[in-house]
Each structure stands twice: as structure tokens, then as C-alpha cells.
Design a protein around this motif. Structure first.
Motif, PDB file in Angstrom:
ATOM      1  N   ASP A  56      -7.441   0.699   2.258  1.00  0.00           N
ATOM      2  CA  ASP A  56      -6.672   0.475   1.033  1.00  0.00           C
ATOM      3  C   ASP A  56      -6.847  -0.955   0.539  1.00  0.00           C
ATOM      4  N   ARG A  89       1.303   4.034  -3.047  1.00  0.00           N
ATOM      5  CA  ARG A  89       0.970   5.448  -2.867  1.00  0.00           C
ATOM      6  C   ARG A  89       2.167   6.347  -3.156  1.00  0.00           C
ATOM      7  N   MET A 128      -6.995   6.096  -5.458  1.00  0.00           N
ATOM      8  CA  MET A 128      -7.106   5.562  -4.109  1.00  0.00           C
ATOM      9  C   MET A 128      -8.547   5.650  -3.603  1.00  0.00           C
ATOM     10  N   SER A 177       0.822  -1.209   0.000  1.00  0.00           N
ATOM     11  CA  SER A 177       0.000   0.000   0.000  1.00  0.00           C
ATOM     12  C   SER A 177       0.859   1.263   0.000  1.00  0.00           C
ATOM     13  N   ALA A 220      -3.886  10.596  -8.218  1.00  0.00           N
ATOM     14  CA  ALA A 220      -3.634   9.683  -7.097  1.00  0.00           C
ATOM     15  C   ALA A 220      -4.847   9.570  -6.180  1.00  0.00           C
TER      16      ALA A 220
END
Length: 361
Positions: free
Chosen positions: A304, A278, A293, A274, A289
Motif C-alpha cells: 500500500d 480502504r 488500490m 492505509s 476500490a
């Protein structure tokens, strides 16, 4: 571009999937990059791949996941030089005291005795053959296989025992073993899944820096299919708002190359993956982003990732349902929705060894 604190500079990690050298979740201490004020050698060399050997105590790993179509697997290598930033196998390096980030793709472990250990286990009294899955953790056809040849030696063992095998790979080196796989496929003993995550070569190079290009993987599907080897196109993992717009095009390209079936899995972000993902989004796609997400968290109850059985592979909610519907429609239209025949286990026979009593029949 600004490099986040405790991250390797781009020039040193060219061709690598992550910037992180953070320790795994089992370590009490972490490594932190700090300057001591001395600028003796500001031009550090690029990261190199280091391979060490390990003698495996066993070859076959048994799994009991209810959402997997197999119950046993084999891994000739630990770590993977393809460097796919999203790889769900990265956390396995934490068990070794290594970083799931850069260590996973630069500090590899080969298991050269795997073929002999495999043969011993297949000869064990009471062994019951079922399809052996290879490539479900790390890719057996990653670049070091070209020199090591461990995967080919394992295939030779499986061929000699008439043991069914299902392979998952991004590596075009699988074409080297068409002679073995075609022989086994003709008996209903082998099939191959080829992962195609995107058709965009630039995006692929960023996400999977040392994996073959999408076009080259499609050539591999064509070569395998042309040799009579059943090939599944694996649109995995799908990344919402990044690669999922390509879903129908990926399936069409696979069908055109000769794939006879298809499947898909949503992006999974277990444990350390995760944070790595990211970081990667912030570096390469900062403009989308939050959107990416946001979709993932909506599919996993605000987290996540959710590791529940029958949920972790696809997620749930409207977005996941739309993707599942799009896949079903496209697969049906392209003839990729067929149920593949199970591989045969009834042909399994341990080959005779020197000094064995041969059968009269």
C-alpha cells in the motif's frame, strides 16, 4: 448502508472524514464498540470537536528528509478538524495515545504559547535562519484558528524578525493574514501553497469534509496572488483512478486564479492511514476500490505504501511515469513549471527589546 463492525454510525459522524475510532499502533489495548443489550439511549449525540491546550517545549522542529525542500517546520496545532481521510499526518496522533481516525479530527491540541517560544528560539545565539515551513503536518488555518489566532501571532513574530516563511494550507482563513503576508512577500520573505485535490465539490466533501470547497480555495489563490503573494497550486494528493483524471483541469484552474507555480504528490498511505483509506473506499467507492488500490500497490512494489526517500512522494512504474509526464506537459503549457526564487534569509534581524542597547548605525 451497512456500517462495519467497530465503526461509528453515519449520523454520529456527519462532517467527519473517517468512521474509525481504533487505537494507534503504540497502544496495547483497542476500543471495541459492543452492545450490552440495553437500548436506553439509541439516539447518541453527534461527535463534537474538543480542543485542549499544550505548552510546547520548542517551536521549531528540524527535519532531515532528502526529498523535502525545507529543513525546519512549525505546527501551531496537533490534529486537524478538516478531517481529510487521506491525511498522512494522522499517524502522529498515535504518539499521543489517541486514535489516528476520529480522534485526529475531533480531539485537537492547540499550542497558544507557540509565538513566545518561537521568538525565544529565533533570538538564540547562533541561530541560522532558513525558510520555516508551516502547514506541512496539520493545517495552520483549520477552523479553530479563527478563535485561537495562534498562526497569526506566529506570523507577526516572523514578520518582526524578517524571517522567511512558506505556508501550505487548504484554509481560506489565510486571507485574513494578507496584510502580514503581502508585506513579507514584497521583501521576498513569504510564499503560500494552496492544496486543490479535486474540482468536484461532492468528492471533496467526502474526502475532506470540513475543508473549504475547491471553488473557494481557487478564490483564495486569486486573493493572495492579487495581493502580490506568490502562490503555488498543489495538486496533492493525486488519487489514481479517482482524482488524477482531473489533473490538467486542476492546473488550468489554478493558473487562471493566478498561481505562479505548481506541484503534485501521489496519495500516501503510511501506517494507520492505509486502513482508514480502504474503509473509506469501501463505503463511498466500492465499485472502484480494487482498481485504485491496484494502481497504488503497483507504484509501491505490491505494498500500500513504500516510505523510501525519493520514492514515497511519487511512486514508480508506468502509471507514476504517465502522471509525471502529464503534469510536466500541462505545467509547461500553463506557465506553471517555472523555478521559484528562494526566499531571502539575509534580512533576518531580531527586533530590539525593551532595555536593549540600540545600534548607532
Amino acid at each position: 448502508m451497512t456500517v462495519p463492525e467497530n465503526r461509528i454510525a453515519p449520523d454520529r459522524r456527519r462532517g467527519r472524514g473517517t468512521a474509525s475510532c481504533d487505537a494507534g499502533r503504540f497502544e496495547r489495548l483497542n476500543r471495541v464498540l459492543e452492545t450490552d443489550g440495553w437500548e436506553i439511549d439509541p439516539e447518541l449525540p453527534p461527535l463534537r470537536t474538543h480542543v485542549s491546550d499544550e505548552r510546547p517545549r520548542s517551536a521549531i522542529s528540524y527535519v532531515s528528509s532528502p526529498d523535502l525542500p525545507f529543513d525546519r517546520t512549525l505546527n501551531p496545532y496537533r490534529g486537524c478538524e478538516h478531517g481529510c481521510v487521506y491525511c498522512f499526518a494522522r499517524p502522529s496522533h498515535a504518539w499521543l495515545g489517541l486514535s489516528p481516525g476520529l480522534d485526529f479530527e475531533t480531539r485537537l491540541i492547540a499550542r497558544p504559547q507557540m509565538p513566545e517560544v518561537l521568538a525565544r528560539e529565533l533570538r538564540a545565539r547562533g541561530y541560522t535562519p532558513r525558510t520555516l515551513a508551516i502547514g506541512t503536518n496539520t493545517d495552520p488555518y483549520q477552523p479553530i484558528e479563527r478563535d485561537r489566532g495562534i498562526m497569526r501571532a506566529c506570523l507577526e513574530v516572523l514578520r518582526d524578525f524578517n524571517h522567511p516563511v512558506a505556508i501550505v494550507t487548504k484554509g481560506t482563513l489565510v486571507e485574513r493574514d494578507i496584510d502580514i503576508l503581502a508585506h513579507m512577500a514584497a521583501q521576498g520573505l513569504a510564499r503560500v501553497g494552496v492544496s486543490v485535490t479535486t474540482l468536484d465539490p461532492k468528492l471533496s466533501r467526502r474526502m475532506e469534509p470540513r475543508a473549504p470547497s475547491p471553488a473557494r480555495r481557487l478564490q483564495t489563490i486569486r486573493a493572495l496572488s492579487g495581493a502580490g503573494i506568490p502562490v503555488r497550486l498543489m495538486a496533492s494528493p493525486l488519487v489514481p483512478a479517482l482524482t488524477d483524471p482531473e489533473l490538467e483541469a486542476i492546473l488550468a484552474a489554478g493558473a487562471d486564479a493566478g498561481a505562479d507555480a505548481a506541484s503534485w504528490i501521489m496519495l500516501r498511505l503510511p501506517h494507520e492511514v492505509s486502513a482508514l483509506w480502504r474503509d473509506w473506499l469501501a463505503e463511498h467507492y466500492p465499485d472502484r476500490a480494487e482498481r485504485i488500490m491496484g494502481h497504488l500497490r503497483a507504484m509501491h512494489g505490491g505494498k500500500d505504501y513504500d516510505s523510501r526517500w525519493h520514492h514515497r512522494m511519487r511512486g514508480e512504474g508506468p502509471y507514476a511515469q504517465v502522471i509525471a509526464h502529464r503534469f510536466a506537459v500541462a505545467a509547461r503549457r500553463l506557465g506553471l513549471d517555472r523555478t521559484t526564487a528562494p526566499l531571502r534569509a539575509d534580512l533576518f534581524r531580531p527586533p530590539p527589546r525593551a532595555g536593549d542597547q540600540l545600534s548607532l548605525f
